[in-house]
Design an enzyme around this catalytic site. Sequence first.
Site, PDB file in Angstrom:
ATOM      1  N   GLU A   1       5.567   1.769   5.075  1.00 41.87           N
ATOM      2  CA  GLU A   1       5.441   1.544   3.635  1.00 41.87           C
ATOM      3  C   GLU A   1       4.017   1.810   3.156  1.00 41.87           C
ATOM      4  OE1 GLU A   1       8.622  -2.180   3.538  1.00 41.87           O
ATOM      5  OE2 GLU A   1       6.475  -2.552   3.841  1.00 41.87           O
TER       6      GLU A   1
ATOM      7  N   LYS B   1      17.810  -6.559   5.808  1.00 39.82           N
ATOM      8  CA  LYS B   1      17.149  -7.582   6.620  1.00 39.82           C
ATOM      9  C   LYS B   1      17.076  -8.873   5.819  1.00 39.82           C
ATOM     10  CE  LYS B   1      12.964  -8.236   9.461  1.00 39.82           C
ATOM     11  NZ  LYS B   1      12.140  -9.260   8.841  1.00 39.82           N
TER      12      LYS B   1
ATOM     13  N   GLY C   1      12.761 -11.920   5.593  1.00 39.46           N
ATOM     14  CA  GLY C   1      13.583 -10.889   4.959  1.00 39.46           C
ATOM     15  C   GLY C   1      12.729 -10.051   4.029  1.00 39.46           C
ATOM     16  N   ASP C   2      12.399  -8.815   4.434  1.00 37.70           N
ATOM     17  CA  ASP C   2      11.440  -8.044   3.647  1.00 37.70           C
ATOM     18  C   ASP C   2      11.751  -6.557   3.564  1.00 37.70           C
ATOM     19  OD1 ASP C   2      10.913  -7.355   6.233  1.00 37.70           O
ATOM     20  OD2 ASP C   2       8.814  -7.969   6.241  1.00 37.70           O
TER      21      ASP C   2
ATOM     22  N   ARG D   1       6.691  -0.964  -3.560  1.00 40.15           N
ATOM     23  CA  ARG D   1       6.115  -0.099  -2.523  1.00 40.15           C
ATOM     24  C   ARG D   1       7.031   1.087  -2.227  1.00 40.15           C
ATOM     25  NH1 ARG D   1       5.783  -5.113   1.419  1.00 40.15           N
ATOM     26  NH2 ARG D   1       7.909  -5.853   1.375  1.00 40.15           N
TER      27      ARG D   1
END
Length: 367
Positions: A68, A247, A242-243, A57
Amino acid sequence: MTSAHTPKIRSVRTDFLSASNAARVVAQVGVIECMRLMADAIEADFLRWQDFDKSARTAAYSTNGVIELMPVADTRDYAFKYVNGHPINTQHGLPTVMAFGALADVATGAPRFLSELTLTTALRTAATSLMAARRLARGESRSMALIGNGSQSEFQALAFAGLLGVRELRLFDVDAAASAKLLGNIAPWLRELDASARICATAGEAVRGADIVTTVTADKARATVFSAGMLEPGMHINAVGGDCPGKTEIASAVLMRSDVFVEYELQTRIEGELQQMPADFAVTEFWRVLRGEAAGRTSAQQITLFDSVGFALEDYSALRTMHGLAREAGLLDAIELIPDLFDPKDLFALVRSATRPDTVSVRLRRA
């Protein structure tokens, strides 16, 4: 007289699913059934992984979060999602995650479906977790620790309780009110499923003895909500929170002791728990497990970890699922997103037909 060479006028209908109508669809079909249908659709699309034009992305990062764009296409359909992630939003009365997306025809580029994706993203995230756990968790898994009890948590809890056989949920969040909210929201479904949930005082208490551990926290930070000392043989870890870069939720030592599975490796190495690991750390893209090209769980003692960051193909699956369900429920609206033109080469006609003759001279005099 119309020339024989004049193209036929084609009306471009774009179906629209609003946030309120998406909620009505889910209520009518059932939240657990919606996630089952999405999990099946996602699995079917992962099985034809090579048919899709894929990319990581495009992200615009800021101090408070990220915005995004997530595109994917095959030879028939193009899909995209716009989504943000701003943990600070709850302070302003806004959701942490807000999203919308579209399906279009590849042959013409005409947009076929425009939809909310805030609710749908929560459904598809849980459906993706479920799809992976079907292959990676032990078949007899009955308990799950759910760390992070925000807006995604109800969907994760109901997917695993309703569709994987989890009967005991242990809940933990640093915000006790979030855990109470979660418990209250899912209580009616748990009664129907003969399942239970309890709030735990610490993450360690929630994790102890759990078959599955799901982490879905929101803070944009390199946090450690699950450490290697909490690991037990046979666990499946569903790492969802966590993405994005910077993070994480899982200690790197946990990954070192686990067999790690991902959606799209190029994206996960940038955004997932995997960002903590060296470039040559071995992982398996999950589509290969579905196609029998790679092993999933191979023993009862094996520790598996699904590093889920969310991938555009899942949103395509979710969009087509919701489009079909909303059509069946009669909850689609039609919107005029693309103009109908008598002559496709004469876009200015749209302005000309909407302009009152007396206003043209007035505007010219003023100029």
